[in-house]
Design a protein around this motif. Structure first.
Motif, short mmCIF file in Angstrom:
data_model
loop_
_atom_site.label_atom_id
_atom_site.label_comp_id
_atom_site.label_asym_id
_atom_site.label_seq_id
_atom_site.Cartn_x
_atom_site.Cartn_y
_atom_site.Cartn_z
N GLY A 184 90.69 76.95 26.00
CA GLY A 184 92.04 77.30 25.57
C GLY A 184 92.13 77.43 24.06
O GLY A 184 92.58 78.45 23.55
N THR A 185 91.67 76.42 23.37
CA THR A 185 91.86 76.43 21.91
C THR A 185 90.96 77.46 21.24
O THR A 185 91.36 78.07 20.24
N LEU A 186 89.76 77.69 21.77
CA LEU A 186 88.89 78.67 21.11
C LEU A 186 89.49 80.08 21.19
O LEU A 186 89.20 80.94 20.36
N SER A 187 90.36 80.29 22.20
CA SER A 187 91.00 81.60 22.32
C SER A 187 91.92 81.88 21.14
O SER A 187 92.27 83.03 20.87
N LEU A 188 92.33 80.83 20.44
CA LEU A 188 93.22 80.99 19.28
C LEU A 188 92.44 81.12 17.99
O LEU A 188 93.01 81.39 16.94
N ASN A 189 91.12 80.84 18.04
CA ASN A 189 90.35 80.82 16.80
C ASN A 189 90.13 82.22 16.26
O ASN A 189 89.83 83.16 16.99
N ARG A 190 90.26 82.33 14.96
CA ARG A 190 89.99 83.60 14.30
C ARG A 190 89.18 83.34 13.03
O ARG A 190 89.34 84.02 12.04
N SER A 191 88.35 82.26 13.06
CA SER A 191 87.46 82.06 11.91
C SER A 191 86.07 82.53 12.34
O SER A 191 85.94 83.66 12.77
N LYS A 192 85.04 81.69 12.28
CA LYS A 192 83.69 82.21 12.54
C LYS A 192 83.50 82.69 13.98
O LYS A 192 83.99 82.07 14.92
N GLY A 193 82.70 83.75 14.13
CA GLY A 193 82.45 84.34 15.45
C GLY A 193 81.80 83.38 16.43
O GLY A 193 82.00 83.48 17.64
N VAL A 194 81.03 82.43 15.93
CA VAL A 194 80.27 81.52 16.79
C VAL A 194 81.18 80.74 17.74
O VAL A 194 80.78 80.38 18.85
N TYR A 195 82.44 80.53 17.36
CA TYR A 195 83.32 79.72 18.21
C TYR A 195 83.75 80.45 19.47
O TYR A 195 84.09 79.80 20.46
N ARG A 196 83.78 81.79 19.44
CA ARG A 196 84.34 82.52 20.58
C ARG A 196 83.32 83.40 21.30
O ARG A 196 83.53 83.73 22.48
N ARG A 197 82.24 83.75 20.61
CA ARG A 197 81.33 84.77 21.14
C ARG A 197 80.91 84.48 22.59
O ARG A 197 80.44 83.38 22.88
N ASP A 198 81.11 85.43 23.47
CA ASP A 198 80.68 85.39 24.87
C ASP A 198 81.41 84.38 25.75
O ASP A 198 81.06 84.21 26.92
N PHE A 199 82.37 83.65 25.21
CA PHE A 199 83.13 82.72 26.06
C PHE A 199 84.37 83.43 26.61
O PHE A 199 84.99 84.23 25.91
N PRO A 200 84.76 83.11 27.86
CA PRO A 200 86.03 83.66 28.36
C PRO A 200 87.19 83.03 27.58
O PRO A 200 87.07 81.92 27.09
N GLU A 201 88.28 83.77 27.52
CA GLU A 201 89.42 83.27 26.73
C GLU A 201 90.70 83.37 27.53
O GLU A 201 90.79 84.18 28.46
N TYR B 69 102.63 85.15 26.16
CA TYR B 69 101.86 85.45 24.95
C TYR B 69 101.70 84.22 24.07
O TYR B 69 102.58 83.36 24.03
N ALA B 70 100.57 84.19 23.35
CA ALA B 70 100.45 83.25 22.23
C ALA B 70 100.12 84.08 21.00
O ALA B 70 99.47 85.12 21.10
N VAL B 71 100.61 83.64 19.86
CA VAL B 71 100.32 84.34 18.60
C VAL B 71 99.60 83.37 17.68
O VAL B 71 100.01 82.21 17.53
N THR B 72 98.52 83.84 17.08
CA THR B 72 97.72 83.01 16.19
C THR B 72 97.51 83.77 14.88
O THR B 72 97.98 84.89 14.73
N PHE B 73 96.82 83.13 13.93
CA PHE B 73 96.65 83.73 12.61
C PHE B 73 95.17 83.96 12.30
O PHE B 73 94.32 83.14 12.66
N GLN B 74 94.90 85.04 11.59
CA GLN B 74 93.52 85.31 11.18
C GLN B 74 93.03 84.17 10.30
O GLN B 74 93.77 83.67 9.46
N GLY B 75 91.78 83.73 10.53
CA GLY B 75 91.23 82.59 9.78
C GLY B 75 91.45 81.26 10.47
O GLY B 75 90.98 80.22 9.99
N ALA B 76 92.16 81.26 11.62
CA ALA B 76 92.54 79.99 12.26
C ALA B 76 91.36 79.29 12.93
O ALA B 76 90.43 79.94 13.41
#
Ligand SMILES: Cc1ncc(COP(=O)(O)O)c(C=O)c1O
Length: 442
Positions: free
Chosen positions: A169-186, A155-162
């Motif tokens: 790998g790193t985008l899987s931890l992002n919890r800020s704007k949707g554009v960073y993660r949308r439709d990418f595998p994590e 497991y990895a634990v991240t924070f909302q807003g991160a």
């Protein structure tokens, strides 16, 4: 140009030359790349926070290339020591794979080994080992990899807003704007909890969701009886000690203490992403140095000029090639710049200076009676002013630019300022004046 007397002078911004350059850039650049419509003319005068653009406009830059230009433009504190070296051709060589004599062992130019030596000197937490890379995302990616390897956790634990970067790998931890993660595998099995940024918060008064029913969301997640994540299976708790992209969010004392307690009690591997808050920007070498939690891994980049993953030796894998990269360690020039930057911060007491000037900035902003302002916050020269709405914030940023002052948006309603670490009193005053004019105009 003299940074103690210069003022922003703007004709048209962006002017015709800047527009031409940006248009040319977009002919071949990936369309999603971001271009500020500002084009620096490096052949024209620049000093500290002041620079001249290709249309002859003089600008006051409080963005510091999002922290990647820690001492501003043409700073003699960096240029003078660099000018003493016989720079070699090619400057870009695959640093870690070549045996360049370190300055510490009689070489001329301080290279990657000197930079790693400096990094372990300035970093506490028993950290004695460094892996260099090219960017912030790579530094975090490698921080994750060594944590998975060291703990064998899933497991990895991240924070909302991160925000931690844009690799898969790193985008899987992002919890800020949707554009960073949308439709990418994590990467799998990443959980998140709220980041408590209300500076007045107590466990009883908290309404951000971190503290609930007298306990915290993190503790509840890891609780051996009722939790849904076995702490022994947590590879990493990844945290920006101060959230950057998410809005210059400073943790509450109660939150920081609870994170520290959970790390200790559940024996978590804490990866502190210091890409934006590190390298002296907050008045300490690392943002974490302000708080009670103790990182096991620190990731740095931006102002350091290369990426760096720093930890105790036992956290790193021994096996050859487990971590590596052709351009790991960047190049000689970047490593030398990293070394002279660290040396300048120490030689000129720039962290103390950052603390003092940061305080002055905040006092000026609080005293200015800015309409629509809802908060002024910061540590050292990691500064933020927040407004009532996103529209107002965006209008202020545009109005500031028209007046020759460059500032950056982050989060929903926040403007961030990252002045050079040796920002002068004159630069502070001009920045606040232009900013006040921009707020009134907006
Ligand atoms: C906290 C943090 N981590 C990681 C990154 C990614 O760094 P880079 O853009 O060098 O990949 C950034 C970039 O803004 C950042 O602010």
């Amino acid at each position: 140009m003299d940074r103690d007397t210069a003022t922003p002078q703007v004709d048209t911004l962006p002017g015709p030359e800047a527009r031409r350059t940006v248009e040319f850039h977009h002919e071949s650049a990936a369309p999603s790349t971001y271009v500020y419509e500002f084009v620096w003319d490096y052949t024209e005068p620049a000093d500290g926070a002041f620079c001249t653009d290709v249309d002859g406009n003089v600008l006051l830059d409080m963005t510091g290339q999002v922290g990647a230009m820690p001492l501003g433009y043409n700073n003699p504190k960096l240029l003078d020591p660099l000018a003493e070296f016989d720079l070699v051709d090619p400057l870009k060589i695959a640093g870690q794979d070549f045996y360049i004599p370190a300055a510490a062992t009689g070489g001329d130019l301080p290279g990657p080994a000197d930079l790693m030596d400096r990094l372990t000197d300035i970093t506490g937490y028993g950290m004695d080992t460094v892996f260099l890379s090219n960017s912030g995302a790579e530094a975090v990616e490698n921080g994750l990899k060594i944590s998975y390897d060291h703990t064998k956790g899933k497991y990895a634990v991240t924070f909302q807003g991160a925000f931690h970067g844009r690799t898969l790998g790193t985008l899987s931890l992002n919890r800020s704007k949707g554009v960073y993660r949308r439709d990418f595998p994590e990467i799998a099995s990443v959980h998140d909890v709220p980041f408590c940024a209300d500076r007045t918060c107590t466990p009883q008064s908290c309404d951000c969701g971190f503290f609930v029913d007298g306990g915290s969301a993190l503790r509840r997640m890891l609780d051996p009886k009722q939790g849904y994540v076995d702490p022994d299976e947590v590879a990493a708790l990844v945290m920006e000690p101060i959230q950057g992209e998410g809005g210059y969010r400073f943790p509450s004392d109660a939150f920081a203490s609870e994170v520290a307690d959970c790390c200790r009690e559940f024996d978590l591997t804490l990866v502190a992403d210091e890409v934006q808050a590190g390298m002296g920007r907050t008045g300490e070498w690392w943002g974490s140095d302000h708080y009670p939690f103790e990182p096991d891994v620190i990731t740095s980049a931006k102002g350091l000029r290369v990426g760096a993953t720093i930890a105790r030796e036992e956290v790193f894998p021994d096996e050859r090639s487990r971590l590596s990269s052709t351009w790991g360690a960047g190049d000689l020039l970047s490593s030398a710049m990293g070394v002279v930057t660290i040396d300048a911060i120490e030689q000129y007491d720039l962290m103390e200076h950052a603390t003092r000037q940061g305080r002055a900035f905040k006092e000026h902003f609080r005293d200015a009676g800015l309409p629509g302002l809802t908060d002024v916050r910061g540590k050292g020269l990691m500064l933020a002013v927040e407004f009532e709405s996103t529209e107002l914030r965006d209008a202020i940023q545009a109005a500031a630019f028209e007046r020759g002052l460059m500032v950056l948006a982050c989060g929903e309603r926040t403007i961030r300022l990252l002045p050079p670490l040796d920002v002068t009193t004159h630069e502070v005053e001009i920045a606040v004046d232009r900013f006040t004019e921009a707020v009134e105009a907006a």
